[in-house]
Design an enzyme around this catalytic site. Sequence first.
Site, short mmCIF file in Angstrom:
data_model
loop_
_atom_site.label_atom_id
_atom_site.label_comp_id
_atom_site.label_asym_id
_atom_site.label_seq_id
_atom_site.Cartn_x
_atom_site.Cartn_y
_atom_site.Cartn_z
N LYS A 90 -23.72 -7.27 24.91
CA LYS A 90 -22.38 -6.68 24.76
C LYS A 90 -22.07 -5.86 26.01
CE LYS A 90 -19.85 -3.07 22.17
NZ LYS A 90 -19.80 -2.19 20.99
N LYS A 134 -10.67 6.32 19.26
CA LYS A 134 -11.77 7.22 18.92
C LYS A 134 -11.36 8.67 19.15
CE LYS A 134 -15.71 4.24 20.17
NZ LYS A 134 -16.34 4.19 18.85
N ASP A 189 -21.27 1.72 26.57
CA ASP A 189 -21.09 0.63 25.60
C ASP A 189 -21.34 -0.75 26.23
OD1 ASP A 189 -20.71 0.11 22.93
OD2 ASP A 189 -18.54 -0.13 23.08
N ASP A 224 -11.67 -0.76 16.79
CA ASP A 224 -12.88 -0.13 17.32
C ASP A 224 -14.14 -0.92 16.95
OD1 ASP A 224 -14.37 1.71 18.67
OD2 ASP A 224 -14.26 3.28 17.13
N GLU A 243 -15.07 -3.71 18.03
CA GLU A 243 -14.77 -4.74 19.03
C GLU A 243 -16.00 -5.48 19.51
OE1 GLU A 243 -15.40 -1.71 19.76
OE2 GLU A 243 -16.79 -1.96 21.44
N ARG A 272 -18.48 -6.90 17.97
CA ARG A 272 -18.71 -8.17 17.26
C ARG A 272 -17.68 -9.22 17.67
NH1 ARG A 272 -18.11 -4.92 11.73
NH2 ARG A 272 -18.79 -3.30 13.17
#
Length: 484
Positions: free
Chosen positions: A258, A270, A281, A340, A342, A344
């Site tokens: 990811k 967020k 992330d 949020d 996102e 997946r």
Amino acid sequence: MEISLTSTSLTDVKTECLVVGVPEGDSVEGTSAELDTLISDLIDSGDFKARSGSQMTLRNPQGLSAKRLVLLGVGKADSFDALAQNDAFVGLGKTLKGLPITEATLDLASLTRGDQGAQERLGYGLIWASYEYTTTKPKPTDDDAKVLGALTLIGSDSDQTHVTTGMTIGQGANVTRELGNLPGNTCTPRYLADQAVQLADRFSKLSCEVFDEDALEEIGMHCMLSVSHGSDEPARFIVLNYQGAKDADAKPKVLVGKGVTFDTGGISLKPSAAMDEMKFDMCGAATVMGCMQSICEMGLEANVIGVIAAVENMPSGRATKPGDVVKTLAGKTVEILNTDAEGRLVLCDALTYVERFNPEAVVDIATLTGACLIALGRHNTGLLSTDDQLADELYRIGRETGDPCWRLPIEAPYQKLLDSNFADMANIGGRDAGTITAACFLSRFTDKYRWAHLDIAGTAWFSGGKAKGASGRPVPLLVNWIRA
Ligand code: BES
Ligand code: MN
Ligand code: ZN
């Protein structure tokens, strides 16, 4: 770091710093009478306890030719496990880094008890400790600063090989840490793609293909694209292909990372507190890069594909909205109830894409759910899989390497939580079992191969405060899985 071997005795070895391991409990009986006397005296007087990770530095140690002596407690044999070793050797690395020395000599027998894993973790820990983030915070220049650049090992050829292997894994982890630590305005999807191309330029067995948004549109990766709709930074899909197996057609192991280079949450914005940490992330993607570098440097005889789905998740007039329905590469529709969730959405298309490689197994790595932190904290990576054998393998290697993961279930009753009135599935399953429902979502795109998912939300970086920064996990776990 330059490495060499010596067979000079502990008493006679001339070095700026000699490092010796001291076991707990046993009476000291090494290969040097002078050293034994010195250590026994320190233990008897209570000045030094040999608990694992404890340290003492002496200057001009009596009876030795070394200028300094660093004692490292290695505890009792059975308690000096992989985790304790990682801590102790990183601690040792920090101490050596802080000393005004350019070289040091390590007594491998006492530091590692002749164990291959311990030797690898010694190499790993020293390199891990040598990394410092300076890219946007340069160190004040000090021309006289001494940098540790050479290590002499008292040990055998094979000991040296194992320490070097650990260092190579450590260098991979440091690549992962550097990419993770870079701010979101530097480390964009295009930056990740550039880094991947540069990595492939360095190794003949590694090639790299980068897909831009037009190409992704063409392939049909609309679900991934929906995440970056709101961003001015274009998405990139990156495929690194390492051909190391003797049999060119050997099925590859596939790593999928990811790569959300910044996750604002999108329209489901967020809260501001600690949002800066959402630059991490993309640590799944960074893990893929670090692993690929280590695999190339080690010249592993395996075929490995590393895939990175890189996007930035932003709110804007063009951003995907809650309730929007998008079509995945697999042809299934998804109702995006929360923008949020996102990770997946980018991973599902990547997981479908890698079917074409006819994988031996696929492991995806993602900072996927805050819920994983609640369930497992910052010690274990979340492990979810539809393949018991693969899950057992990853679990075992995690324990052995001190880069642990802990399994959570994927079971039919959880799948129901993803039901949607308007699409084949929703992208969230509600508050309950957040890490599991996220993995359930991914599992729907993995029917064609053996698959495991690593949720690194709690382990990829140290949060807040002075220690804030990427950890390099789970590079050791995955490199050891690839070479197993
Ligand atoms: N990147 C986050 C997960 C995350 C949050 C990792 C905090 C580490 C620390 C992910 O994209 C996310 O936002 N997940 C949501 C899912 C929810 C909307 C179902 C979460 O965990 O809150
Ligand atoms: Mn998110
Ligand atoms: Zn995210």
